[in-house]
Structures are given as C-alpha cells and as structure tokens.
Design a protein around this motif. Structure first.
Motif, PDB file in Angstrom:
ATOM      1  N   ALA A  10     -61.290  64.974 -24.353  1.00  0.00           N
ATOM      2  CA  ALA A  10     -62.174  66.129 -24.466  1.00  0.00           C
ATOM      3  C   ALA A  10     -61.497  67.221 -25.279  1.00  0.00           C
ATOM      4  CB  ALA A  10     -62.546  66.635 -23.081  1.00  0.00           C
ATOM      5  N   ALA A  11     -60.194  67.372 -25.098  1.00  0.00           N
ATOM      6  CA  ALA A  11     -59.486  68.426 -25.804  1.00  0.00           C
ATOM      7  C   ALA A  11     -59.496  68.180 -27.307  1.00  0.00           C
ATOM      8  CB  ALA A  11     -58.059  68.518 -25.285  1.00  0.00           C
ATOM      9  N   LEU A  13     -61.763  66.595 -28.862  1.00  0.00           N
ATOM     10  CA  LEU A  13     -63.145  66.803 -29.295  1.00  0.00           C
ATOM     11  C   LEU A  13     -63.381  68.261 -29.614  1.00  0.00           C
ATOM     12  CD1 LEU A  13     -65.385  64.802 -26.901  1.00  0.00           C
ATOM     13  CD2 LEU A  13     -64.737  64.358 -29.229  1.00  0.00           C
ATOM     14  N   LEU A  14     -62.800  69.090 -28.780  1.00  0.00           N
ATOM     15  CA  LEU A  14     -62.975  70.524 -28.955  1.00  0.00           C
ATOM     16  C   LEU A  14     -62.517  70.924 -30.344  1.00  0.00           C
ATOM     17  CD1 LEU A  14     -63.297  73.418 -28.061  1.00  0.00           C
ATOM     18  CD2 LEU A  14     -61.067  73.271 -27.024  1.00  0.00           C
ATOM     19  N   ALA A  17     -65.036  69.933 -32.834  1.00  0.00           N
ATOM     20  CA  ALA A  17     -66.215  70.781 -32.876  1.00  0.00           C
ATOM     21  C   ALA A  17     -65.876  72.142 -33.473  1.00  0.00           C
ATOM     22  CB  ALA A  17     -66.770  70.945 -31.472  1.00  0.00           C
ATOM     23  N   LYS A 264     -57.129  71.672 -10.154  1.00  0.00           N
ATOM     24  CA  LYS A 264     -58.365  72.466 -10.182  1.00  0.00           C
ATOM     25  C   LYS A 264     -59.515  71.709  -9.521  1.00  0.00           C
ATOM     26  CE  LYS A 264     -62.250  73.475 -12.801  1.00  0.00           C
ATOM     27  NZ  LYS A 264     -63.361  72.548 -12.765  1.00  0.00           N
ATOM     28  N   ASP A 268     -62.277  72.459  -6.516  1.00  0.00           N
ATOM     29  CA  ASP A 268     -63.732  72.356  -6.709  1.00  0.00           C
ATOM     30  C   ASP A 268     -64.346  71.561  -5.560  1.00  0.00           C
ATOM     31  OD1 ASP A 268     -63.385  73.643  -9.093  1.00  0.00           O
ATOM     32  OD2 ASP A 268     -63.757  71.896 -10.364  1.00  0.00           O
ATOM     33  N   GLY A 361     -58.892  79.338  -6.703  1.00  0.00           N
ATOM     34  CA  GLY A 361     -59.479  78.532  -7.785  1.00  0.00           C
ATOM     35  C   GLY A 361     -59.388  79.197  -9.143  1.00  0.00           C
ATOM     36  N   GLU A 362     -59.562  80.497  -9.170  1.00  0.00           N
ATOM     37  CA  GLU A 362     -59.514  81.215 -10.453  1.00  0.00           C
ATOM     38  C   GLU A 362     -58.162  81.059 -11.154  1.00  0.00           C
ATOM     39  OE1 GLU A 362     -61.673  82.674 -12.492  1.00  0.00           O
ATOM     40  OE2 GLU A 362     -63.272  81.938 -11.195  1.00  0.00           O
ATOM     41  N   SER A 365     -57.410  77.539 -12.294  1.00  0.00           N
ATOM     42  CA  SER A 365     -58.169  77.068 -13.457  1.00  0.00           C
ATOM     43  C   SER A 365     -57.477  77.451 -14.770  1.00  0.00           C
ATOM     44  CB  SER A 365     -59.592  77.636 -13.428  1.00  0.00           C
ATOM     45  OG  SER A 365     -59.591  79.021 -13.718  1.00  0.00           O
TER      46      SER A 365
ATOM     47  N   GLU B 275     -69.893  79.024 -10.307  1.00  0.00           N
ATOM     48  CA  GLU B 275     -68.503  79.479 -10.123  1.00  0.00           C
ATOM     49  C   GLU B 275     -67.524  78.368 -10.483  1.00  0.00           C
ATOM     50  OE1 GLU B 275     -70.884  79.708  -7.892  1.00  0.00           O
ATOM     51  OE2 GLU B 275     -71.244  81.858  -7.684  1.00  0.00           O
ATOM     52  N   VAL B 276     -67.832  77.161 -10.051  1.00  0.00           N
ATOM     53  CA  VAL B 276     -66.954  76.032 -10.349  1.00  0.00           C
ATOM     54  C   VAL B 276     -67.025  75.703 -11.846  1.00  0.00           C
ATOM     55  CG1 VAL B 276     -66.545  73.593  -9.886  1.00  0.00           C
ATOM     56  CG2 VAL B 276     -67.132  75.123  -8.012  1.00  0.00           C
ATOM     57  N   ARG B 279     -64.883  77.814 -13.972  1.00  0.00           N
ATOM     58  CA  ARG B 279     -63.443  77.543 -13.883  1.00  0.00           C
ATOM     59  C   ARG B 279     -63.084  76.251 -14.626  1.00  0.00           C
ATOM     60  NH1 ARG B 279     -63.790  79.927  -8.271  1.00  0.00           N
ATOM     61  NH2 ARG B 279     -64.020  77.906  -7.266  1.00  0.00           N
ATOM     62  N   THR B 280     -64.040  75.735 -15.365  1.00  0.00           N
ATOM     63  CA  THR B 280     -63.829  74.472 -16.067  1.00  0.00           C
ATOM     64  C   THR B 280     -63.512  74.757 -17.526  1.00  0.00           C
ATOM     65  OG1 THR B 280     -65.372  73.411 -14.559  1.00  0.00           O
ATOM     66  CG2 THR B 280     -64.954  72.278 -16.625  1.00  0.00           C
ATOM     67  N   LEU B 282     -63.224  74.760 -21.534  1.00  0.00           N
ATOM     68  CA  LEU B 282     -64.266  74.638 -22.557  1.00  0.00           C
ATOM     69  C   LEU B 282     -64.397  73.178 -23.003  1.00  0.00           C
ATOM     70  CD1 LEU B 282     -66.273  75.969 -24.514  1.00  0.00           C
ATOM     71  CD2 LEU B 282     -64.369  76.335 -26.099  1.00  0.00           C
ATOM     72  N   ALA B 283     -63.250  72.514 -23.185  1.00  0.00           N
ATOM     73  CA  ALA B 283     -63.287  71.126 -23.652  1.00  0.00           C
ATOM     74  C   ALA B 283     -64.051  70.249 -22.668  1.00  0.00           C
ATOM     75  CB  ALA B 283     -61.864  70.603 -23.829  1.00  0.00           C
ATOM     76  N   GLU B 284     -63.788  70.448 -21.386  1.00  0.00           N
ATOM     77  CA  GLU B 284     -64.463  69.646 -20.365  1.00  0.00           C
ATOM     78  C   GLU B 284     -65.956  69.992 -20.318  1.00  0.00           C
ATOM     79  OE1 GLU B 284     -63.578  67.132 -18.625  1.00  0.00           O
ATOM     80  OE2 GLU B 284     -65.086  67.035 -17.031  1.00  0.00           O
ATOM     81  N   GLU B 286     -67.806  70.958 -22.736  1.00  0.00           N
ATOM     82  CA  GLU B 286     -68.460  70.346 -23.890  1.00  0.00           C
ATOM     83  C   GLU B 286     -68.558  68.841 -23.732  1.00  0.00           C
ATOM     84  OE1 GLU B 286     -66.231  72.019 -27.202  1.00  0.00           O
ATOM     85  OE2 GLU B 286     -67.728  73.610 -27.394  1.00  0.00           O
ATOM     86  N   ALA B 287     -67.553  68.242 -23.102  1.00  0.00           N
ATOM     87  CA  ALA B 287     -67.606  66.802 -22.871  1.00  0.00           C
ATOM     88  C   ALA B 287     -68.711  66.454 -21.876  1.00  0.00           C
ATOM     89  CB  ALA B 287     -66.252  66.303 -22.362  1.00  0.00           C
ATOM     90  N   ALA B 292     -71.369  71.088 -28.619  1.00  0.00           N
ATOM     91  CA  ALA B 292     -70.465  72.219 -28.755  1.00  0.00           C
ATOM     92  C   ALA B 292     -71.151  73.441 -28.155  1.00  0.00           C
ATOM     93  CB  ALA B 292     -70.130  72.470 -30.222  1.00  0.00           C
ATOM     94  N   LEU B 299     -71.636  66.625 -30.288  1.00  0.00           N
ATOM     95  CA  LEU B 299     -70.231  66.339 -30.581  1.00  0.00           C
ATOM     96  C   LEU B 299     -70.154  65.317 -31.707  1.00  0.00           C
ATOM     97  CD1 LEU B 299     -68.647  66.291 -27.013  1.00  0.00           C
ATOM     98  CD2 LEU B 299     -68.763  68.164 -28.673  1.00  0.00           C
ATOM     99  N   ARG B 386     -72.242  63.268 -15.694  1.00  0.00           N
ATOM    100  CA  ARG B 386     -71.066  63.967 -15.211  1.00  0.00           C
ATOM    101  C   ARG B 386     -71.413  65.398 -14.780  1.00  0.00           C
ATOM    102  NH1 ARG B 386     -65.314  64.536 -18.232  1.00  0.00           N
ATOM    103  NH2 ARG B 386     -66.266  63.201 -19.782  1.00  0.00           N
ATOM    104  N   TYR B 390     -71.779  69.478 -10.850  1.00  0.00           N
ATOM    105  CA  TYR B 390     -71.973  70.927 -10.789  1.00  0.00           C
ATOM    106  C   TYR B 390     -73.397  71.297 -10.379  1.00  0.00           C
ATOM    107  CZ  TYR B 390     -67.753  70.475 -13.606  1.00  0.00           C
ATOM    108  OH  TYR B 390     -66.510  70.131 -14.056  1.00  0.00           O
TER     109      TYR B 390
END
Lengths: 373, 422
Positions: A10-11, A13-14, A17, A264, A268, A361-362, A365, B275-276, B279-280, B282-284, B286-287, B292, B299, B386, B390
C-alpha cells in the motif's frame, strides 16, 4: 481487520498515486508507447530515469495479451493483464533504482513473452533499508510471537480436552485463558486468510453457508446452547486449525511497518469489538480479550521502542504514558486471575475504558510513520 | 437565488394556479408526453417538476440535503389509505412548487384553528424539493387486498454477513424521501406529510442526511463521503438514458404492470467508525478504497474519471487495486455487469455513548431488480470488502417506487386503481 502483510505494498501505491503528476506527461519522460502484436512487442523508448515510468500499451494483434516490466531474475515490477485486441491500457511503475530491466509482451497470455532490454539510470529513490535497530526490533517481536504461539497451542489443547471430557466448568475457566494468547497476536493470526474466521469467527459475521466453528461456537455451546452432538468434533477442528496458525505464525517474516500497523490494529479491535461486548457475547469475558489486545499492542511497540525513542522522543513518552493510564484503569477491573464480566460493567465504566483506548490509539497511529522514515 | 417562489407571495392567493404561473419551468407540464424532470438542472432554489413519467428525486441532480422517513400504515381501511395518498399528492404538488402544504397555510386561516401549514418554510424558495414515495413489502398483505399485487422482485433482503441491524431502523409499509438544497425545506415537507397522515400512518424511523455523497448528473462534481473519499465517480448519471433503461427503470414485462416506469429503492444506514478510520495511514485508506484520496483516480491511473483497471499489477505481481478493495468488489466488471444508481447522504446522529460520533453514510440506491443488482453487490462487499472493518450496517429498507404521477393522478394510483404505469 486489514492484514498487516499488505501495508507495505500500500505504501508503494501511495507513491504511485502521489507522483503520477506532471512528470508523466509528454517529452522524454512522457508515456512510452508500446505496440503489441501477435509476434512483436515494439517499445517506443527503451530507457528511462528512476521514478515513475509510464507505458501506454496498445494491442494491435488478434490475441489477448499482457505486458510486463521485469527486474533481474524475472522479479515483476509491474504488469497489465488481459489487454484485449484493439485496447490501450496504462501501466505506471515506480522504478526506485537504476538497472538493466526487461519488457515483455505475452500474446495469448502465456510463456516467457517477447522480451526487450530496458535501461533505467538516475539516482536511487528508495529510502535506506531498515537499519540494525529495526532489524533487532523485528527479531524481538518474532520471539514474542513464538512464545505466545506456544502458549496458544498449550492452552487450546487443555481447553479442547476439557470440552471433550464434558468438564464444562474447567472448559469455561480455560476459554478466556486460551483466547488471551490468540488475541495477543491477532494481527499475525489474521493474516492467514480463512484460518481467522474458522478459529475466531462470530456467528453474525460469517458468510451464509460457512459453518460456524471455532472458539465462539464452543463458547455458545458452553454458556448458552449446552453441549451439541458435534461439539467434540468442533473442538477437534479448533485444535487442528490452531496448530496450523501456530506453525504459520512461527514462520512469518514481519517488517517494522507491520509491527507498527499491528499495534494500531489491535487497538482498533478493542475500540470496535471488545469495548462493545460484541466479541464474547455468551461468556462476557470481553475484558480478557481487551487486556490481551493491549498486551499485544504493547509488545509490538516495545520492540520498536528504541527506534521511536531515537526519532521522536516526545511520541515515545506519550505512548508510554497512555499505555500506563490504560493499564491502571484495566487493573481496577481485575477479579482474581481474570477480570470482571462485561455484564458487570456500568455505562460509565465502559465510557472510561473507551476514552482511554482512544487516548492511546491516537499516538499509536503515528508510530508507523516514525518507523518508516 | 433565482426561480424560487417565496411562499409569502402566495399568501392570500386563492388557488394554486397563480403560483404555478409564477414558477415557470416548475409548472411540471409534460413535454411531448415525456417527463421534463430529467432535463431540469436545479441550481439551488428553483422548483423541480413534480409530475412526469418517473418520480422526481431519483435522477434529479442530487440535492444537498435529505430527510427520509419510513412509515407504517395504522388503518386497515383501504379507502382511508387511498385518501391519504391523494391528500399527500396534493400537498406534495404544492410544496415542491414552493407553496405551503395547503391553502390558508401557516397564517392565512382562522385564528381559532391550528394553521394548515407548520410554517417553518415561510419565505423559503422551493429549494429543488423533491418528494419520492415507495411501498415496502409489508404493505402487500391482507389488509388492503394487495397481496396478489406484490412485485415478486420486492424481496425481503437477506441477512448480509456483518449486518448489525437495529430493528427500530428497519422496514416500513411506506417510505417518503424528501431531498432539497435547504434542510429546513426537506424537514418541513416530511413534517407536514406526517401530520396529514396522523391516524392513518405513523413514523417507524427516519433519517436526516447532508452533503450528498453521489453525483447523479454529469453537471455535478463528485462529492466526498465521511471517509474523505470521492464517492460516486462511476455512478449512473441522469444523462445516460441507456444505463437508466437497463439498470434502473422497471420495464414492461418485468412485472407487475403497475410498476412500469418505477424502480426499487434500497436504503441502508451505514455507521462508519470514523475515529478508527482517521487513525489509519493514508496508504492503507487508499488501498482499502482502491482510489487516490486527493484526485479520486483509481490506483494505477492518473485522473478521477480514468477507467478503473483491475488488471494492473505492481511490484511482486500484486494487484494495484487489491482483491479486497472496495472499488474492485463493487465494480460492474467484478459483478458481471451489475450497476446501481446511488443517491446517498452523509449523516451524524450524535454519539454512540462511548465518546464517538454516530456518523456514516445513509446509502440510498435505485435499481431495476434488487435481487440481481444490489443483493449480489452487497454480498460481495460484506464478505470480502476490506472497508467492512470500518463499517456497520445498522438500518435497512426495501421499497417499490411507483412510476411518476400524472396531472390529476395521485401517488400510487397505478397500484390502487389498476392504471398501467409507463
């Protein structure tokens, strides 16, 4: 829960993008046209600089084709499948270091394809690999996973034996104990596809037509439905599945980023499942699972702690403080070797626990980004 | 603010005719026998025609606000129910044209009588108000002699894995969807219709929504849901007549005849664990979505409206749009051509009592055959998406939406009087 094993892809991919902007327009860095036919693979330009390389692949042949970009040893850097005749499809590949690569068209989508050399030069764009401290962190956490996996196997065996012997009281006492080991390494256990629902699926969550098995099925039999004709065989299957999880957990190779994301995700889990009493709806032993999730999160962070301390001391201090606050609060619900039942908690108790989880959690994260710097 | 007709100007006017004359395009006349509602582009304040081949509020460019209500019929008298539908139609005609719910209105009646209109929309323009009526499965029982007229496709929705439905937010004999660009106008409309219904219907559940989460017209930009992602890029658009025919409108032969020109509405109240999610990484995020966050591009692509390409792989031969990514599982390609018209709204309903927002997406979609469109799509999502990590589906409803109302007709007359739809 999303498995940690995918976080790394995923990273990248970022980056794809985020960097797909102006540099992929025309000119020397623009898209590279690829003309694929049934017996040729014409790549308009066979060199590029590191960064995003964009191919526009047009199939002018009669067979469905594929296009690949390979690193040495046929390591796939990117591919587009299923390009029908007449279609044009795009492939953007982030090439992080210079090297001699290969392009390939595969008419009919089989074989080694029609290969061509492709040269990439320029500066490496990859962040340095994990340093020694991070390597040590993953080793330390792997030791934790191994020890918990051993505990999971031992206690699940005892639990299953008690269920099969019809010793309901003993089985009830062992249920939250066996689950503790599972919940501590849940993100790892969950990365093994179908094993997670088999071992830990809840009746309301599993798919239509999938059998309700595992811990929660036995929980229902023990606390609510009474022993069923197939209770013993369900118990056997639980042990079989747990053995498989244990074997896989010991073989898994984790990255620092996965550790951070796992820490994290465990919180959750607490925030959405345990805090609501949904997880152990028949036994109400949710606080055992709660405690175990927090343990697991703490273990992952502890392994990463030297790195966090070095790169962001303030975050390390905050995380310590919030863990302690949650620990202290959880301790007030201790009852002998275990915890108070969820049904014995008042609204204000649940609210206080929820607030402490959110407070932790904050900062948790933010650990992943610190680790991946 | 043009085109809207302030209600105050109507005070003291004898009838509706004068008002309609002032409302211009909103007069709702049929152009060449076809509805003009699909060609109207409300920009905010003006009126949307109430009459037409199809009900408004489906392909109407999605307004910014929604008040949705599900009701149960409390009378067992069919004639009373038909009377109510006639009264509702009259009030809906007036309110969608920017008038008060009934003659006399909020201040024009007898000082000794409660006002005919509740009054909170005085001075407000029509605000593109649309009112859309649907019939739930439970209406088609013995009470009104409708058992043999129940559309076979008006199925009870199956239990989807991970559903967490609250019975107090499910079902209903009838539903009314009010959409407008002003929340006060939408709420006013529902409030007055509910008031007219006292003694014959009672509110079962209701939902307020804001910030449309779908674009239903190519004239609109794609809005964002509470996860911060553009939502509805690939939605069916009002301009795509072929797609509407294929995926949305009940056609002759689909059965039953009274529903031709109508459609089926599915409502799902989807709580988002924001809220959860927040805390995730950005990459996750978007996945999970498969797009994007900034551009909305799928993607592996560059721009929002680039087609989603499910066949592109990155390093190690891993799909860029993951196997469990939301856009893959919801795509027509993945579902064998299935598409739906989405028209959802964001909501926040206070707190869950644990220090979190009770917020999410009030999902509304329209499709021609729920069992073959929405159901397989939701089944794929609730088992593999996935994003389900959430989400929690907490409310649910399924309704048959009758065709549009003719001049002089009433809501549901094709069902109760046997006139064919279409």
């Amino acid at each position: 829960m999303p498995t940690t094993a995918r976080a790394l892809t995923a990273a990248s991919l970022l980056l794809l993008a985020a960097c797909g902007g102006p540099e992929t327009t025309a000119g020397a860095d623009g898209p590279i046209a690829v003309e694929a036919t049934d017996d040729a693979c014409k790549v308009a330009r066979t060199s590029a600089k590191t960064g995003n390389v964009t191919f526009e692949v047009t199939n002018k042949g009669t067979k469905v084709t594929e296009f690949y970009l390979y690193a040495p040893g046929d390591r796939i850097l990117g591919e587009v499948e299923n390009i029908g005749p007449g279609l044009t499809r795009r492939l953007i590949v982030e090439v992080t270091e210079a090297g001699e690569l290969q392009t390939a068209c595969k008419p009919g989508m089989k074989g080694d394809g029609i290969r061509g050399a492709f040269t990439v030069d320029g500066e490496a764009r990859k962040s340095a690999d994990a340093d020694a401290a991070l390597a040590e962190a993953t080793k330390g956490y792997q030791r934790y996973v191994n020890s918990q996996a051993d505990g999971l196997l031992a206690k699940t065996t005892e639990f299953v034996d008690a269920v099969k012997a019809g010793d309901v009281e003993r089985a009830k006492a062992l249920y939250p104990v066996a689950r503790t080991y599972w919940e501590r390494i849940e993100p790892v256990a969950e990365s093994f596809g179908d094993l997670d629902p088999k071992v830990d699926g809840r009746e309301d969550v599993i798919e239509e037509g999938v059998e309700f098995t595992g811990f929660h099925r036995l929980e229902k039999d023990l606390w609510q439905a009474g022993p069923q004709a197939d209770t013993a065989s369900i118990a056997d299957r639980l042990l079989t599945d747990v053995k498989e999880v244990v074997a896989k957990a010991k073989a898994v190779e984790l990255t620092p980023l996965q550790l951070a994301n796992g820490a994290k995700e465990l919180l959750d889990e607490v925030a959405t499942g345990k805090i609501t009493g949904e997880e152990d709806r028949y036994s109400h032993t949710d606080l055992w699972d709660f405690r175990a999730n927090v343990d697991g999160s703490q273990a992952a962070v502890a392994a990463l702690r030297p790195v966090i301390e070095e790169r962001d001391a303030a975050l390390a201090a905050t995380v310590d403080q919030k863990f302690k606050a949650l620990d202290d609060l959880l301790e007030t619900y201790r009852d002998g070797d275990g915890f108070r039942l969820y049904t014995a908690l008042g609204e204000s108790d649940v609210q206080a626990l929820s607030a402490a989880v959110d407070a932790l959690g904050e900062p948790i994260s933010r650990v992943a980004e610190v680790v991946s710097r | 603010m043009t085109g809207g007709l302030p209600r105050r100007r109507l005070l003291g006017f004898a009838g509706a005719g004068a008002a309609l004359a002032g409302a211009g395009a909103a007069a709702g006349a049929l152009v060449g026998g076809a509805a003009s509602s699909e060609r109207v582009r409300p920009t905010g304040a003006e009126a949307v025609p109430f009459h037409g081949e199809h009900q408004a509020g489906i392909t109407t460019p999605a307004q910014d606000r929604m008040h949705f209500v599900a009701l149960d019929v409390t009378t067992d008298d069919r004639a009373e129910l038909v009377d109510l539908l006639r009264e509702w139609t009259a009030a809906a005609r007036r309110m969608t044209a920017g008038q008060e719910a009934a003659e006399g209105g909020a201040v024009g009646g007898s000082p000794q009588a409660p006002p005919e209109d509740t009054g909170e929309a005085l001075d407000l323009p029509a605000s593109a108000l649309t009112l859309t009526l649907g019939f739930g499965p439970s209406l088609f029982d013995h009470r009104f002699g409708l058992a043999d007229r129940r559309p076979p496709k008006l199925v009870e929705l199956p239990r989807f894995p991970s559903d967490d439905l609250d019975e107090r937010r499910c079902g209903g004999d009838l539903c009314l969807q009010a959409c407008a660009n002003d929340p006060q106008v939408a709420v006013h409309a529902i409030r007055n219709l509910v008031r007219i219904g006292f003694g014959r219907v009672r509110v079962r559940w209701s939902q307020l929504g804001f910030g449309r989460t779908s674009s239903t017209s190519t004239s609109q930009s794609t809005p964002r849901n509470l996860f911060g992602f553009k939502d509805g890029t690939n939605n069916i658009k009002a301009e795509d007549a072929d797609a509407l025919r294929e995926h949305v409108w009940v056609a002759p032969g689909d059965g039953p005849d009274w529903l031709v020109g109508g459609t089926y509405l599915v409502a799902r109240r989807i709580r988002m664990h924001v809220e959860v999610w927040d805390r995730t990484s950005l990459a996750e995020q978007e996945a999970v979505v498969g797009r994007a966050k900034g551009t909305g591009a799928p993607l592996g692509q560059l721009a929002e409206f680039d087609p989603v390409d499910l066949h592109v792989k990155g390093a190690g031969g891993e799909y860029l749009v993951k196997e469990d990514a939301h856009v893959r599982l919801a795509s027509a390609e993945h579902l064998g051509g299935v598409r739906i018209l989405r028209r959802g709204y964001n909501f926040t309903d206070g707190t869950d009592g644990l220090g979190h927002l009770d917020a999410g997406l009030f999902f509304v979609c329209f499709n021609r055959d729920t069992g073959r469109q929405f159901v397989p799509m939701q089944m794929a999502l609730s088992t593999k998406d996935r994003m389900m990590e959430y989400l929690e589906h907490t409310g649910s409803g399924h309704f048959a939406v009758p065709p549009g109302v003719r001049e002089g007709g009433f809501w549901g007359d094709t069902l109760f009087e046997g006139r064919s739809g279409g």
